[in-house]
Enzyme design. Structure first.
Site, PDB file in Angstrom:
ATOM      1  N   ARG A  60       0.736  -1.248  -0.071  1.00 35.29           N
ATOM      2  CA  ARG A  60       0.174  -0.065   0.038  1.00 35.29           C
ATOM      3  C   ARG A  60       0.863   1.194   0.075  1.00 35.29           C
ATOM      4  NH1 ARG A  60      -4.294   0.387   4.505  1.00 35.29           N
ATOM      5  NH2 ARG A  60      -4.870   2.183   3.100  1.00 35.29           N
ATOM      6  N   GLN A  95     -10.047  10.694   6.627  1.00 36.30           N
ATOM      7  CA  GLN A  95     -10.047   9.143   7.102  1.00 36.30           C
ATOM      8  C   GLN A  95      -8.754   8.496   6.208  1.00 36.30           C
ATOM      9  OE1 GLN A  95     -14.339   8.715   6.329  1.00 36.30           O
ATOM     10  NE2 GLN A  95     -14.107   7.237   7.732  1.00 36.30           N
ATOM     11  N   VAL A  97      -5.104   7.523   4.618  1.00 37.38           N
ATOM     12  CA  VAL A  97      -3.825   7.380   5.334  1.00 37.38           C
ATOM     13  C   VAL A  97      -2.608   7.866   4.100  1.00 37.38           C
ATOM     14  CG1 VAL A  97      -4.429   5.718   7.310  1.00 37.38           C
ATOM     15  CG2 VAL A  97      -3.539   5.023   4.909  1.00 37.38           C
ATOM     16  N   HIS A 113      -6.779   8.940  11.026  1.00 40.46           N
ATOM     17  CA  HIS A 113      -6.561   7.328  10.992  1.00 40.46           C
ATOM     18  C   HIS A 113      -5.309   7.031  10.749  1.00 40.46           C
ATOM     19  CE1 HIS A 113     -11.083   6.144   9.792  1.00 40.46           C
ATOM     20  NE2 HIS A 113     -10.856   6.399  11.059  1.00 40.46           N
ATOM     21  N   CYS A 143      15.142   5.141  19.416  1.00 39.60           N
ATOM     22  CA  CYS A 143      15.837   4.721  20.554  1.00 39.60           C
ATOM     23  C   CYS A 143      16.599   3.301  20.259  1.00 39.60           C
ATOM     24  CB  CYS A 143      14.518   4.166  21.547  1.00 39.60           C
ATOM     25  SG  CYS A 143      13.555   2.753  20.704  1.00 39.60           S
ATOM     26  N   SER A 182     -18.008   6.230   2.870  1.00 39.84           N
ATOM     27  CA  SER A 182     -18.768   5.132   3.085  1.00 39.84           C
ATOM     28  C   SER A 182     -19.788   5.467   4.002  1.00 39.84           C
ATOM     29  CB  SER A 182     -18.022   3.887   3.329  1.00 39.84           C
ATOM     30  OG  SER A 182     -17.509   3.880   4.564  1.00 39.84           O
ATOM     31  N   LEU A 207     -19.989   9.081  -5.074  1.00 37.24           N
ATOM     32  CA  LEU A 207     -20.185   8.417  -6.382  1.00 37.24           C
ATOM     33  C   LEU A 207     -21.685   7.813  -6.069  1.00 37.24           C
ATOM     34  CD1 LEU A 207     -17.415   6.305  -7.511  1.00 37.24           C
ATOM     35  CD2 LEU A 207     -18.514   7.994  -8.965  1.00 37.24           C
TER      36      LEU A 207
END
Length: 237
Positions: A60, A95, A97, A113, A143, A182, A207
């Site tokens: 992704r 929403q 990413v 998100h 770290c 959605s 849509l």
């Protein structure tokens, strides 16, 4: 509908980035129709099989890096600038990413998100920009702990980010617009009813009707790349 709103709250979902080639989630043929989110997008899945989860997000992430903003992203960036010129504000809550809003020129984007092009160390909590693949061999830049880096995204069962800032911005708005959502994922799906309860006019651009379509005052249907610029032009933006 407010003729000339000065403070607009815009909520965007996967439909905004679909025309840039990034898959939606809940449509027919979407990502969760092809992959089981319980095996790929939960803390438990990551704990049980981190390599599979990281591979999925690597794929992704490569898609996000290769994608380009579309006309919907550009229209929101222009609207933000034009509102700022006249002393107004566009609060952009997404929403998504991906970073397509930012690459289109939006200056202030609230990612409820998380962001796929960032990684978070589960040992120290440091968040680091991250465009490359992510494996368990990576060490935290802060770290130096090895094997504790994960995508800085919100998985199922985790709390969305920036909720206090989002609630405050929604309460201050005089127009609520949802684009490409959605209407199925909460708390985002509940923002339209929250706006209605505050007396704020609401509009959806999609849509097709989302799960919460009955909650909106107004609706415009069509591809985000054409329907959204047309709607913003009606507002003088």
């Amino acid at each position: 509908m407010t003729a000339s709103p000065e403070t607009i709250f815009v909520l965007t979902g996967a439909g905004v980035s679909a025309e840039s080639g990034l898959g939606t989630f809940r449509d027919r043929g979407g990502i969760w129709a092809r992959f089981d989110p319980m095996r790929l997008a939960t803390p438990e899945a990551y704990a049980a099989d981190p390599d599979t989860v990281l591979d999925f997000y690597d794929h992704r992430r490569r898609g996000v890096v290769a994608a380009a903003p579309n006309a919907a992203h550009a229209a929101l960036a222009r609207a933000e600038a034009r509102l700022a010129e006249r002393g107004g504000r566009l609060f952009l809550c997404t929403q998504n990413v991906d970073d397509l809003h930012e690459r289109a020129g939006s200056q202030a984007v609230t990612h409820m998100h998380g962001e796929l092009l960032k990684a978070r160390c589960t040992a120290c909590g440091t968040v680091t920009p991250w465009r490359a693949d992510l494996s368990r061999a990576e060490s935290c830049p802060a770290c130096a702990t090895v094997g504790r880096m994960r995508p800085d995204v919100v998985w199922f069962g985790e709390m969305p980010m920036h909720l206090d800032a989002i609630d405050a911005a929604l309460a201050a708005a005089d127009l609520f617009v949802a684009v490409g959502t959605s209407g199925a994922i909460y708390p985002a799906a509940g923002y339209v009813r929250q706006a209605r309860a505050l007396g704020i006019p609401t509009c959806e651009i999609n849509l097709e009707p989302p799960d919460n379509a009955d909650a909106f005052d107004d609706a415009r249907y069509g591809p985000a790349s054409t329907a959204l610029p047309r709607f913003l032009a009606e507002l003088g933006l």
